[in-house]
Design a protein around this motif. Sequence first.
Motif, PDB file in Angstrom:
ATOM      1  N   ASP B  24       0.867  -1.186   0.000  1.00  0.00           N
ATOM      2  CA  ASP B  24       0.000   0.000   0.000  1.00  0.00           C
ATOM      3  C   ASP B  24       0.898   1.229   0.000  1.00  0.00           C
ATOM      4  N   PRO B  25       0.895   1.988  -1.097  1.00  0.00           N
ATOM      5  CA  PRO B  25       1.783   3.156  -1.170  1.00  0.00           C
ATOM      6  C   PRO B  25       1.193   4.346  -0.420  1.00  0.00           C
ATOM      7  N   ILE B  26       1.954   5.411  -0.371  1.00  0.00           N
ATOM      8  CA  ILE B  26       1.424   6.670   0.136  1.00  0.00           C
ATOM      9  C   ILE B  26       0.289   7.096  -0.794  1.00  0.00           C
ATOM     10  N   SER B  27      -0.816   7.494  -0.240  1.00  0.00           N
ATOM     11  CA  SER B  27      -2.054   7.628  -1.011  1.00  0.00           C
ATOM     12  C   SER B  27      -1.947   8.594  -2.197  1.00  0.00           C
ATOM     13  N   GLU B  28      -1.188   9.665  -2.036  1.00  0.00           N
ATOM     14  CA  GLU B  28      -1.125  10.620  -3.143  1.00  0.00           C
ATOM     15  C   GLU B  28      -0.046  10.284  -4.170  1.00  0.00           C
ATOM     16  N   HIS B  29       0.716   9.218  -3.922  1.00  0.00           N
ATOM     17  CA  HIS B  29       1.762   8.818  -4.862  1.00  0.00           C
ATOM     18  C   HIS B  29       1.166   7.991  -5.991  1.00  0.00           C
ATOM     19  N   ASN B  30       1.491   8.348  -7.237  1.00  0.00           N
ATOM     20  CA  ASN B  30       0.945   7.606  -8.360  1.00  0.00           C
ATOM     21  C   ASN B  30       1.929   6.599  -8.937  1.00  0.00           C
ATOM     22  N   ARG B  31       3.169   6.620  -8.477  1.00  0.00           N
ATOM     23  CA  ARG B  31       4.138   5.620  -8.929  1.00  0.00           C
ATOM     24  C   ARG B  31       4.440   4.652  -7.803  1.00  0.00           C
ATOM     25  N   LYS B  71      -6.338  -0.994  -9.332  1.00  0.00           N
ATOM     26  CA  LYS B  71      -7.102   0.255  -9.242  1.00  0.00           C
ATOM     27  C   LYS B  71      -6.196   1.447  -9.019  1.00  0.00           C
ATOM     28  N   GLY B  72      -4.931   1.242  -9.280  1.00  0.00           N
ATOM     29  CA  GLY B  72      -4.001   2.346  -9.118  1.00  0.00           C
ATOM     30  C   GLY B  72      -3.713   2.706  -7.683  1.00  0.00           C
ATOM     31  N   SER B  73      -4.101   1.821  -6.757  1.00  0.00           N
ATOM     32  CA  SER B  73      -3.804   2.101  -5.354  1.00  0.00           C
ATOM     33  C   SER B  73      -2.794   1.072  -4.858  1.00  0.00           C
TER      34      SER B  73
END
Lengths: 113, 115
Positions: B24-31, B71-73
Motif C-alpha cells: 500500500d503506497p502513500i495515497s497521493e503517490h501515483n508511482r 485500481k491504481g492504489s
Amino acid sequence: AQTVTQSQPEMSVQEAETVTLSCTYDTSENNYYLFWYKQPPSRQMILVIRQEAYKQQNATENRFSVNFQKAAKSFSLKISDSQLGDTAMYFCAFIYNNNDMRFGAGTRLTVKP
Amino acid sequence: DTGVSQDPRHKITKRGQNVTFRCDPISEHNRLYWYRQTLGQGPEFLTYFQNEAQLEKSRLLSDRFSAERPKGSFSTLEIQRTEQGDSAMYLCASSLVGTGGGGYTFGSGTRLTVV
C-alpha cells in the motif's frame, strides 16, 4: 549503462568521530539525482540526503554532508559526530529522467561506543 | 498517512508454492516500484506502475514473477512455483511522477524464505 559502485563493504568509526563513505557512478546523462539511503538492521530504507547534479553546491543535512564531484562521477557521504544510531547499511543511489532508481551494493557502517 | 505499508513482514513457504505480497503506497503517490534485495546487496529493480499501468516489467526475474495494481492504489507481487533462490527481501516504494528527484519512500519490506 547506469551503474553505482560502493567500494567499501564495511566501515567502522568511533562514536563522535567523522567517517566518509565513498560512491562512484557511471552515466552519460547530464541531469540526474543522487541519493544516500540508510537501512538500519531489520528496518526500512530512509532517505538521508539528496543531490541534484546541476547544482554545484554540496548538499548538507545536519550531521550529514556530501562531496559531489561531477566530473569525477564521485558522490561521498560524510557523517560528522557519529552516533550509535548511525549504525546501518548505507546505499548510494542514482536516478535520471524518471527512470528507476539504481543502487550500489551498500556499505555496512558500525559506530563503536 | 502512515507511509508505505507492506504485508506480510515475513513469509516462509515451501519450494513450489505460490506466494503473494501486498504493498500500500502513500495515497497521493501515483508511482509504485517493486525491488528485490538479497543479503549483502543493494535493491534490484523489478517493475513499476504509474497509476494502474505497468510501465516496465522486462526486468522481472522470470515469468514466474508477476505484479498488478488493479485500481491504481495497492499493488501485489506474486511469485509462482517458488524456488530457494527466490529467498530475499522484497521492497516496495512509491513516489509522485515527475518528482523522482525527491527520492522514493520505501516500505519495510517482505522477507521471503523458501524452504
